[in-house]
Each structure stands twice: as C-alpha cells, then as structure tokens.
Motif scaffolding. Sequence first.
Motif, PDB file in Angstrom:
ATOM      1  N   HIS A 143     -69.886 125.566  84.948  1.00 49.41           N
ATOM      2  CA  HIS A 143     -71.023 124.771  85.352  1.00 49.41           C
ATOM      3  C   HIS A 143     -71.269 125.017  83.711  1.00 49.41           C
ATOM      4  O   HIS A 143     -72.528 126.470  83.876  1.00 49.41           O
ATOM      5  N   PRO A 144     -70.690 124.936  82.642  1.00 45.91           N
ATOM      6  CA  PRO A 144     -71.373 125.166  81.306  1.00 45.91           C
ATOM      7  C   PRO A 144     -72.647 125.009  80.799  1.00 45.91           C
ATOM      8  O   PRO A 144     -73.415 123.904  81.770  1.00 45.91           O
ATOM      9  N   LEU A 145     -73.391 125.654  80.083  1.00 39.57           N
ATOM     10  CA  LEU A 145     -74.707 124.980  79.590  1.00 39.57           C
ATOM     11  C   LEU A 145     -74.057 124.155  78.734  1.00 39.57           C
ATOM     12  O   LEU A 145     -73.327 124.328  78.262  1.00 39.57           O
ATOM     13  N   PRO A 146     -75.475 123.144  78.486  1.00 35.22           N
ATOM     14  CA  PRO A 146     -75.314 122.737  77.125  1.00 35.22           C
ATOM     15  C   PRO A 146     -74.795 122.748  75.947  1.00 35.22           C
ATOM     16  O   PRO A 146     -75.774 123.565  75.609  1.00 35.22           O
ATOM     17  N   TYR A 147     -74.136 122.438  75.121  1.00 35.21           N
ATOM     18  CA  TYR A 147     -74.831 123.025  73.317  1.00 35.21           C
ATOM     19  C   TYR A 147     -73.787 123.545  72.887  1.00 35.21           C
ATOM     20  O   TYR A 147     -72.940 124.125  72.680  1.00 35.21           O
ATOM     21  N   ILE A 148     -74.705 125.013  72.968  1.00 34.57           N
ATOM     22  CA  ILE A 148     -74.498 126.123  73.050  1.00 34.57           C
ATOM     23  C   ILE A 148     -75.475 127.814  73.589  1.00 34.57           C
ATOM     24  O   ILE A 148     -75.505 127.502  74.578  1.00 34.57           O
ATOM     25  N   TYR A 149     -73.910 128.726  73.926  1.00 38.28           N
ATOM     26  CA  TYR A 149     -74.832 129.663  74.792  1.00 38.28           C
ATOM     27  C   TYR A 149     -73.758 130.782  74.794  1.00 38.28           C
ATOM     28  O   TYR A 149     -72.803 130.230  74.461  1.00 38.28           O
ATOM     29  N   LYS A 150     -74.205 131.950  75.557  1.00 38.89           N
ATOM     30  CA  LYS A 150     -73.516 133.202  75.409  1.00 38.89           C
ATOM     31  C   LYS A 150     -73.264 133.459  76.726  1.00 38.89           C
ATOM     32  O   LYS A 150     -73.161 132.670  77.810  1.00 38.89           O
ATOM     33  N   SER A 151     -71.591 134.009  76.912  1.00 39.57           N
ATOM     34  CA  SER A 151     -71.007 134.515  77.989  1.00 39.57           C
ATOM     35  C   SER A 151     -72.140 135.570  78.494  1.00 39.57           C
ATOM     36  O   SER A 151     -73.227 136.573  77.347  1.00 39.57           O
ATOM     37  N   LYS A 152     -71.547 135.311  79.356  1.00 40.27           N
ATOM     38  CA  LYS A 152     -72.748 136.825  80.769  1.00 40.27           C
ATOM     39  C   LYS A 152     -71.960 138.207  80.334  1.00 40.27           C
ATOM     40  O   LYS A 152     -72.128 139.443  80.468  1.00 40.27           O
ATOM     41  N   GLU A 153     -70.173 137.781  80.096  1.00 39.44           N
ATOM     42  CA  GLU A 153     -69.386 139.186  79.550  1.00 39.44           C
ATOM     43  C   GLU A 153     -69.658 139.718  78.568  1.00 39.44           C
ATOM     44  O   GLU A 153     -70.517 139.196  76.856  1.00 39.44           O
ATOM     45  N   TYR A 154     -69.384 140.979  78.077  1.00 36.92           N
ATOM     46  CA  TYR A 154     -69.650 142.140  77.159  1.00 36.92           C
ATOM     47  C   TYR A 154     -68.057 142.188  76.186  1.00 36.92           C
ATOM     48  O   TYR A 154     -67.158 142.154  76.904  1.00 36.92           O
ATOM     49  N   PHE A 155     -67.578 142.268  75.213  1.00 38.09           N
ATOM     50  CA  PHE A 155     -66.762 142.251  74.489  1.00 38.09           C
ATOM     51  C   PHE A 155     -66.414 143.079  73.711  1.00 38.09           C
ATOM     52  O   PHE A 155     -67.760 143.588  72.827  1.00 38.09           O
ATOM     53  N   GLY A 156     -65.495 144.272  73.181  1.00 40.83           N
ATOM     54  CA  GLY A 156     -65.843 144.959  71.849  1.00 40.83           C
ATOM     55  C   GLY A 156     -64.533 146.731  72.647  1.00 40.83           C
ATOM     56  O   GLY A 156     -64.562 146.886  73.867  1.00 40.83           O
ATOM     57  N   ARG A 178     -70.634 139.188  73.109  1.00 46.15           N
ATOM     58  CA  ARG A 178     -70.652 138.267  73.533  1.00 46.15           C
ATOM     59  C   ARG A 178     -69.871 136.994  72.845  1.00 46.15           C
ATOM     60  O   ARG A 178     -70.350 136.801  72.019  1.00 46.15           O
ATOM     61  N   LYS A 179     -69.208 136.544  74.165  1.00 51.40           N
ATOM     62  CA  LYS A 179     -68.443 135.520  73.603  1.00 51.40           C
ATOM     63  C   LYS A 179     -69.578 134.298  73.599  1.00 51.40           C
ATOM     64  O   LYS A 179     -69.835 133.690  74.034  1.00 51.40           O
ATOM     65  N   ILE A 180     -69.283 133.778  71.998  1.00 49.36           N
ATOM     66  CA  ILE A 180     -70.288 131.714  71.848  1.00 49.36           C
ATOM     67  C   ILE A 180     -69.806 130.955  72.116  1.00 49.36           C
ATOM     68  O   ILE A 180     -68.655 130.714  71.329  1.00 49.36           O
ATOM     69  N   PHE A 181     -70.219 130.174  72.683  1.00 46.60           N
ATOM     70  CA  PHE A 181     -69.171 128.665  73.641  1.00 46.60           C
ATOM     71  C   PHE A 181     -70.008 128.009  72.928  1.00 46.60           C
ATOM     72  O   PHE A 181     -71.322 127.638  72.272  1.00 46.60           O
ATOM     73  N   VAL A 182     -69.250 126.831  72.196  1.00 48.86           N
ATOM     74  CA  VAL A 182     -70.388 125.099  71.728  1.00 48.86           C
ATOM     75  C   VAL A 182     -69.606 124.179  72.130  1.00 48.86           C
ATOM     76  O   VAL A 182     -68.513 124.061  72.449  1.00 48.86           O
ATOM     77  N   SER A 183     -70.422 122.813  73.055  1.00 49.19           N
ATOM     78  CA  SER A 183     -70.049 121.995  73.708  1.00 49.19           C
ATOM     79  C   SER A 183     -69.121 121.130  72.368  1.00 49.19           C
ATOM     80  O   SER A 183     -68.818 121.303  70.929  1.00 49.19           O
ATOM     81  N   ALA A 184     -67.975 119.861  72.237  1.00 48.26           N
ATOM     82  CA  ALA A 184     -67.882 119.629  71.617  1.00 48.26           C
ATOM     83  C   ALA A 184     -68.475 118.987  71.282  1.00 48.26           C
ATOM     84  O   ALA A 184     -68.588 118.375  69.684  1.00 48.26           O
ATOM     85  N   PHE A 185     -69.819 118.130  71.387  1.00 48.44           N
ATOM     86  CA  PHE A 185     -70.662 117.517  71.054  1.00 48.44           C
ATOM     87  C   PHE A 185     -70.793 118.129  69.775  1.00 48.44           C
ATOM     88  O   PHE A 185     -71.443 117.591  68.389  1.00 48.44           O
ATOM     89  N   LEU A 186     -71.783 119.424  69.801  1.00 47.42           N
ATOM     90  CA  LEU A 186     -72.472 120.388  68.502  1.00 47.42           C
ATOM     91  C   LEU A 186     -70.906 120.641  67.733  1.00 47.42           C
ATOM     92  O   LEU A 186     -70.967 120.984  66.604  1.00 47.42           O
ATOM     93  N   ARG A 187     -69.755 120.950  68.743  1.00 49.79           N
ATOM     94  CA  ARG A 187     -68.652 121.148  67.127  1.00 49.79           C
ATOM     95  C   ARG A 187     -68.331 120.461  66.260  1.00 49.79           C
ATOM     96  O   ARG A 187     -68.265 120.660  65.357  1.00 49.79           O
TER      97      ARG A 187
END
Length: 294
Positions: free
Chosen positions: A212-225, A232-241
Amino acid sequence: MIIFRQITSNWDENQIRILHQNNIRVEKGIDRFNIYDLNLYKKMTPLFEKWEVTFDYLGEDFTKKEILSADYCIIKSWNSFGYPMPDNDQGYLYNTYETEEMCSECGIGKIQKEDFRVKKVPKYPIWGLGWVYDEFFVRTDLYEKVFRPLGIECRPLRKNKDDSIIESYVQLVIPVIDEPLNLSLYDSQICPKCGAKKYDAMTIGYYPQQEHPLPYIYKSKEYFGDGFSANRKIFVSAFLRDLMIENGMMRFRAFVPCAKADELSFKNQGIKEWLNAGRKKEIDTSNFIIAIPE
C-alpha cells in the motif's frame, strides 16, 4: 534485465594473459570489467578466488521499458554537491537535527528540526548533499511546476555565512511510510547499543515494494547503511518519476523498478543462479525473492 558480475582487482601481466585467452579485456594495474556470460563466470571463479580479486559485484542493467513500466521505483543515483554546514566535527548534525533520541553508534533516531545550511549551491535541477542520502534539494521553479501541485511540501535552504534563505532552491519534505518492506534476504546488522536494525544499502534486481504505497514520493520505514550512516530509501510513483524525467531532473537510469511480493520472485528469477555461481556451498533459494551481492 541483464545480470552481470563486475570484477575489479590489481591485475598483473600473467593474469592479463589468462584473461585475454578467455576474451576478457583488461588493463594492467587496477581495472574492472563485466562478465555477462554465467558459464564463463563459473569457469573463471576458481581463478578469481585464487587471485583474491578485490571486488566481485553482482549487478544488473534494466531496459528503459522495464524502468518506465514500473508503478513505483526507488531513486538509485543523483547529483551530489558539497556537505551540510558546519562540516567540522559533524556540527551539521546538531544544528540541523534533534539528536536527543539519536543513537551515537548507528545514527538512527535523529529528526530534522532546522533548515540545512550550505556554502553554495550547484546548477543542478535536483541534488543531494554528502553524508545525507535521503534528502533532496530542487530548483524553486521546478518545485512550483512539478511538486507543489501534487501537495508535496518544501522547506527553505539557507546560506551558512549569514543564515539567509537561498531563493533558487528548496528542500523537498518527503514523508515516511509506516508499512514495512519484505527485506528478509537482505543483509542486515543490529546495533549493539540501541538494538535497531539497518539493512545493506546496495540493490540488485527489482526492489521490494510495499503493498500500500503512498502517493507520489515517500521514504521507507527501514534504515540502510553502515556504521553511523543511517538513511532511508526514497520511492517515487510512475507519475512523478515521468515528470522528473520530462523536466530534466533525472534520467531514467537513476531509477530502479520496484515490484510487489506476488511479482518479485518471477521478475528476479535469474539472479539466484548468479548469486550461487562459484560458491563452495549452495544456498537454499526455494523461497527466493531477491538477491543481494556479498
């Protein structure tokens, strides 16, 4: 998706001769090359182990169609410029973030409280800072054209010298999703001090996506590094991409396509063979979702 192994080492003349005999071209000294043939990689692996190659990276090349047909992507690469100020003794941390809940061992727990300060800005349409891998700064006119109409908020960027607002750029305010990812096959580490978990930041193949992704752009709950780095990882929707590509902010290769759990195994099915190739002991891949380079 084409899968390959990227091999890097400090090659001597004898190694170069043997590599050339196998149609692998490499220069003397530190150099790298890609192997796209799985059978060739299996053949060469014993030699790589004997030679103690410096770096053996499992990677992939996505087609433009594969990237642009994904409903969501993560942002893999972007222009970076400078460091947050003040840059001595991690001073930016305490100027920019609330650090009372921050773990001094792994870096998790900081919350932004003030605007970022910088010495100067580049001419990139969108960019990030060194040390900070989950925040972006976008040219103000592009923010007004692309991001504001979607309800994506921003905050000012400031000059370190006099604390004045830089009118030409703003920082995107990117929300954090509360839904976790299935990262069971990613390497992780538990902080010995606070017990929080961080995952390997490297990616291979299609990336997991929330149901259930958020619309447009959001960060992951998880941490990396690793170490003190926690982002956090940054996700973008196809529309915003697509809007970002159309407006010259990023090229399509800056994105890695995502897939939900019911598609992930099928889309990443070729990776397990490469992951296991050359290993002295095979791993169980019956429940394979995604592979991570060692």
